[in-house]
Design a protein around this motif. Structure first.
Motif, short mmCIF file in Angstrom:
data_model
loop_
_atom_site.label_atom_id
_atom_site.label_comp_id
_atom_site.label_asym_id
_atom_site.label_seq_id
_atom_site.Cartn_x
_atom_site.Cartn_y
_atom_site.Cartn_z
N LEU A 1 -10.60 -12.66 -42.91
CA LEU A 1 -10.19 -13.60 -41.86
C LEU A 1 -11.39 -14.26 -41.22
CD1 LEU A 1 -8.02 -14.81 -39.96
CD2 LEU A 1 -8.32 -12.77 -38.51
N ARG A 2 -12.48 -13.52 -41.08
CA ARG A 2 -13.68 -14.07 -40.45
C ARG A 2 -14.22 -15.29 -41.19
NH1 ARG A 2 -16.76 -11.34 -36.87
NH2 ARG A 2 -16.02 -9.31 -37.65
N LEU A 3 -13.99 -15.35 -42.49
CA LEU A 3 -14.48 -16.49 -43.28
C LEU A 3 -13.80 -17.79 -42.89
CD1 LEU A 3 -14.59 -14.83 -46.83
CD2 LEU A 3 -16.52 -15.30 -45.31
N VAL A 4 -12.56 -17.71 -42.39
CA VAL A 4 -11.83 -18.94 -42.03
C VAL A 4 -11.64 -19.08 -40.53
CG1 VAL A 4 -10.63 -19.06 -44.24
CG2 VAL A 4 -9.60 -17.78 -42.36
N ASP A 5 -11.60 -17.96 -39.81
CA ASP A 5 -11.37 -18.00 -38.36
C ASP A 5 -12.23 -16.93 -37.69
OD1 ASP A 5 -10.45 -18.29 -35.80
OD2 ASP A 5 -8.33 -18.06 -36.28
N PRO A 6 -13.54 -17.16 -37.60
CA PRO A 6 -14.44 -16.13 -37.05
C PRO A 6 -14.13 -15.77 -35.60
CG PRO A 6 -15.58 -18.23 -37.32
CD PRO A 6 -14.28 -18.35 -38.03
N GLU A 7 -13.65 -16.73 -34.81
CA GLU A 7 -13.38 -16.46 -33.40
C GLU A 7 -12.23 -15.46 -33.25
OE1 GLU A 7 -12.20 -18.90 -29.31
OE2 GLU A 7 -13.05 -19.95 -31.03
#
Length: 249
Positions: free
Chosen positions: A80-86
């Protein structure tokens, strides 16, 4: 009484149903009173948050849930961090439901849930509102009422109700079975703890939930807080709230 226990009832569906009720009341010249509950649900209704860009898809959700189980929470969060790190930064590896939901939104829409939430928060409020927080001066008074409420739930057949739901084939991961009270009763019925332990868990989790509610209300600017000494004084609360609303107009 608006959904079957087996249904996946969500905040978006609740907002749709609740807004229809509020609009009907307003059209009839009446003022809706929203009582509760979960801050996310109330705020989503009042704010006019748009859920249309983030639909759910049970097939995609199940596939992502299976991927989470296969990879593990930490690895899935890194994905998930690859597309939505926040959003990944805000979620714990063990928060399967929210991690899967964040990835589901991106998979279905190509928009991250962080971007979606930021966009919908910029929308104008759906309703003008006034907020009231009803509680007690002494925390122990609140806790005593919580203990009494849970004991009454048990006496009125909580365990029997949950047993009937489980007997009907309702799974432990359904939305309904995640509610405080139902979840702990189901654990006892499966032999994971005693009934006495389940009752104490329900009381503990309800206290924690009440604390989160009060924290949420304290963060709402302009809310009227009404602290009772002992027994609720609704006549006084009505007078105070009427004065508060008149002054705020």
């Amino acid at each position: 009484d608006v959904a079957d226990p087996a249904e996946d009832y969500s905040v978006s569906r609740w907002v749709e149903n609740a807004a229809a009720c509020c609009d009907a009341l307003l059209a009839g010249g009446k003022t809706p009173v929203i009582v509760g509950g979960t801050g996310l649900y109330i705020e989503s209704l009042l704010s006019g948050r748009d859920f249309s860009a983030a639909p759910g898809d049970s097939g995609v959700r199940e596939a992502l849930g299976a991927e989470y189980d296969a990879l593990g929470g930490a690895a899935f969060r890194e994905k998930l961090r690859l597309v939505d790190p926040e959003r990944a930064e805000k979620l714990a590896p063990g928060d399967k439901k929210r991690l899967v939901r964040a990835m589901e939104v991106y998979t279905l829409t190509g928009e991250t849930i962080t971007a979606h939430d930021a966009r919908t928060k910029a929308l104008p409020p759906r309703y003008a509102s006034r907020r009231f927080a009803l509680t007690w001066n002494e925390r122990e008074t609140l806790y005593a009422r919580i203990r009494q409420r849970v004991d009454e739930m048990v006496a009125q057949g909580l365990f029997e109700e949950v047993e009937a739901l489980l007997g009907s084939g309702l799974g432990p991961d359904t939305t309904a079975m995640q509610a405080i009270g139902y979840k702990e009763a189901a654990e006892a019925l499966r032999g994971e703890c005693s009934r006495e332990e389940a009752v104490e868990k329900i009381k503990r989790e309800t206290r924690r939930y009440a604390k989160r509610q009060l924290t949420w209300l304290r963060r709402r600017e302009g809310a009227l807080r009404i602290d009772w000494e002992g027994a609720p004084d609704f006549a006084a609360a009505l007078r105070d709230s009427t004065t508060f609303c008149s002054a705020a107009v």
